[in-house]
Design an enzyme around this catalytic site. Structure first.
Site, short mmCIF file in Angstrom:
data_model
loop_
_atom_site.label_atom_id
_atom_site.label_comp_id
_atom_site.label_asym_id
_atom_site.label_seq_id
_atom_site.Cartn_x
_atom_site.Cartn_y
_atom_site.Cartn_z
CD GLU A 167 -2.73 1.39 0.25
OE1 GLU A 167 -2.49 2.27 -0.61
OE2 GLU A 167 -3.71 0.64 0.19
CG ASP B 115 -0.96 4.98 -1.11
OD1 ASP B 115 -1.76 4.63 -1.99
OD2 ASP B 115 -1.17 4.80 0.10
CB SER C 253 -5.05 1.48 -2.70
OG SER C 253 -5.56 1.27 -1.41
#
Length: 532
Positions: free
Chosen positions: A251, A255, A443
């Site tokens: 994650e 990002d 995400s």
């Protein structure tokens, strides 16, 4: 039995997590830090600002906590054998940090704390409401940290069972084994090429995991880009803690690498916090009111069904999102990876929070297929019953905002607002802990849009800030979006115009730049009401 001079804090009721069982009372001598969030000095009404962006100092003096209210909490702490943890931003963030033993906190807030075992890990929890003394009841918005259960989930998906696998696809995307660099996705969406995000700062909220600086250097070198400057900020003792590619590191790197590849000239600030309601609230509040880094965009890829949150958490975080709007900060939030149910315990349709806040840009997911640099197919991301799908639906906490008034048949805030490539089978090539793989999920869409906002801010020499009213007011059909009209996320199906699968659609960046350069007069942010 509740003491007579204490009353229940509205919206603070908690139940045990489904599947949790009590181990025993929490050690009364355990030291715990909590965050007491105070009400605004005067209620922020965005329409009163008429689009004017406040400085951090202007905001603190007009809408921060009343100093006398801060002192009331300090006095309450002294009277209850609690220590005040000094902070320079107490007034701006309206947050007083206290520390005390479990025994003293239980007495101060009329709660009983137990240790619970749960499949997601052991946690300290409470049931029922938090109680505050009558002299604080009119100034306290929320109390966070007594309960430290895991609050949110990251909204990313590997292409296969693990980061390394490329299996599970069953459509044209799978046959072609499609994956993209973030740069290629940005090109397919016609992101402006004459700007790079210079002068912009993108904040990223992370509630677990971490990154290795060498990965950032190597990843951007592989893209022939200069690596962005990345700064870490610790919130509530959260740290950059990388481990393995199959952890939340996926994650964190998704990002950073997506936002950084889209806007390599931007400064990226990563706020690491514990995955609790307190950690999440404090991370977003810290980022919004970070006068040192002065963010223009914040990307959030964590969330959970509205039913998993207390009302005080949702209302308090939505207030912080409104504060971001007043400061000219855009917040982009992943809408979830579990379709219309959002992975709710009972399988009912749920909107994912914080994407259901009316003051953030909810980001849904598509499956993106291209040929020779041109989009040939874009549909709602839905891998089927055993896979993931674009989160979307209607809030049962927040009323339909004015900017969605043209949408019929709904009473709650509709999610998402916009979309972008999220299907792991048309996913992003990412480097995590020295290994390469393909990741998707909504995400990826939140940092993609955060990077686009940074580009648009630079190109238009402005801060787009709370962009929702402006984009909903853009004229159709040439409104700067690829309208997604095929596919579903379970209950909801795509169709012409806005829908609860992909919102207004995926971006046409250069078109949005042209349209937003001269926004219609109706784009002044209206006042948004909420239902409690």
């Amino acid at each position: 039995m509740t003491e007579q001079n204490k009353i229940a804090l509205p919206g603070s009721q908690r139940a045990a997590l489904p599947g949790a069982h009590v181990v025993g009372p929490t050690d009364p001598n355990q030291l715990v830090e909590i965050s007491v969030v105070l009400k605004q000095r005067r209620e922020l009404q965005l329409n009163e600002l008429q689009g004017r962006i406040l400085s951090h100092d202007e905001f603190a003096s007009a809408y921060g906590a009343e100093p006398e209210h801060v002192e009331r909490v300090h006095a309450f702490a002294r009277a209850n054998n609690l220590d005040v943890i000094p902070q320079s931003d107490e007034v701006a963030r309206r947050t007083v940090k206290l520390q005390g033993t479990v025994a003293n906190l239980e007495k101060a807030f009329a709660v009983t704390l137990y240790d619970y075992e749960h499949p997601r890990g052991r946690y300290r929890g409470r049931t029922g409401a938090i109680h505050v003394s009558t002299d604080l009841a009119d100034v306290v918005q929320g109390v966070f940290g007594l309960d430290n259960r895991p609050q949110a989930s990251p909204h990313y998906r590997f292409r296969g069972p693990s980061f390394h696998d490329r299996v599970g696809a069953s459509d044209a995307a799978a046959a072609a084994d499609i994956s993209y660099t973030p740069v290629q996705v940005a090109q397919l969406y016609s992101f402006p090429q004459d700007v790079n995000g210079a002068g912009q700062t993108i904040g990223i909220i992370e509630l677990d995991g971490g990154y290795k600086p060498a990965d950032i250097t190597n990843y951007f070198k592989s893209l022939n880009l200069t690596a962005p400057k990345v700064t870490n900020v610790s919130v509530d003792h959260g740290q950059n803690s990388p481990s393995t590619p199959d952890s939340a590191d996926g994650e964190v790197m998704l990002d950073i690498e997506v936002a950084g590849a889209v806007a390599p000239g931007a400064h990226i600030v990563v706020y690491f916090a514990p995955n609790t309601s307190q950690g999440f609230q404090d991370a977003v509040s810290t980022a919004v009111h970070d006068a040192t880094n002065n963010l223009s965009v914040i990307s959030i890829s964590w969330g959970g069904p509205e039913s998993s949150w207390t009302t005080q958490s949702m209302q308090t975080m939505d207030q912080v999102a409104q504060e971001a709007a007043a400061l000219g900060i855009t917040i982009t939030v992943a809408s979830g990876d579990d379709g219309s149910s959002d992975g709710s315990d009972d399988g009912s349709d749920q909107a994912d929070f914080p994407s259901s806040s009316p003051h953030v840009l909810g980001c849904g997911g598509t499956s993106l297929v291209s040929s020779k640099g041109v989009i040939t197919s874009e549909t709602v991301w839905n891998d089927g019953a055993d896979g993931g799908a674009s989160g979307g639906g209607f809030s049962t906490t927040f009323a339909q905002p004015d900017y969605q008034s043209a949408i019929t048949g709904q009473t709650g805030r509709g999610v998402p607002d916009v979309a972008g490539d999220a299907d792991p089978n048309t996913g992003y090539n990412i480097l995590v802990d020295g290994e390469t793989g393909v990741i998707g999920g909504t995400s990826a869409v939140a940092p993609l849009w955060a990077g686009l906002i940074a580009l648009l801010n630079q190109k238009l020499n402005t801060r787009l800030g709370f962009i929702n009213p402006a984009i909903y007011a853009l004229p159709e059909p040439h409104n700067g979006f690829n309208d997604i009209t095929e596919g579903d996320n379970g209950t909801y199906s795509a169709g012409p115009g806005w829908d609860a699968t992909t919102g207004l659609g995926s971006p046409i960046g250069t078109k949005l730049a042209t349209l937003l350069a001269t926004p219609p007069a109706t784009s002044t942010p209206p006042e948004q009401g909420t239902n409690s």
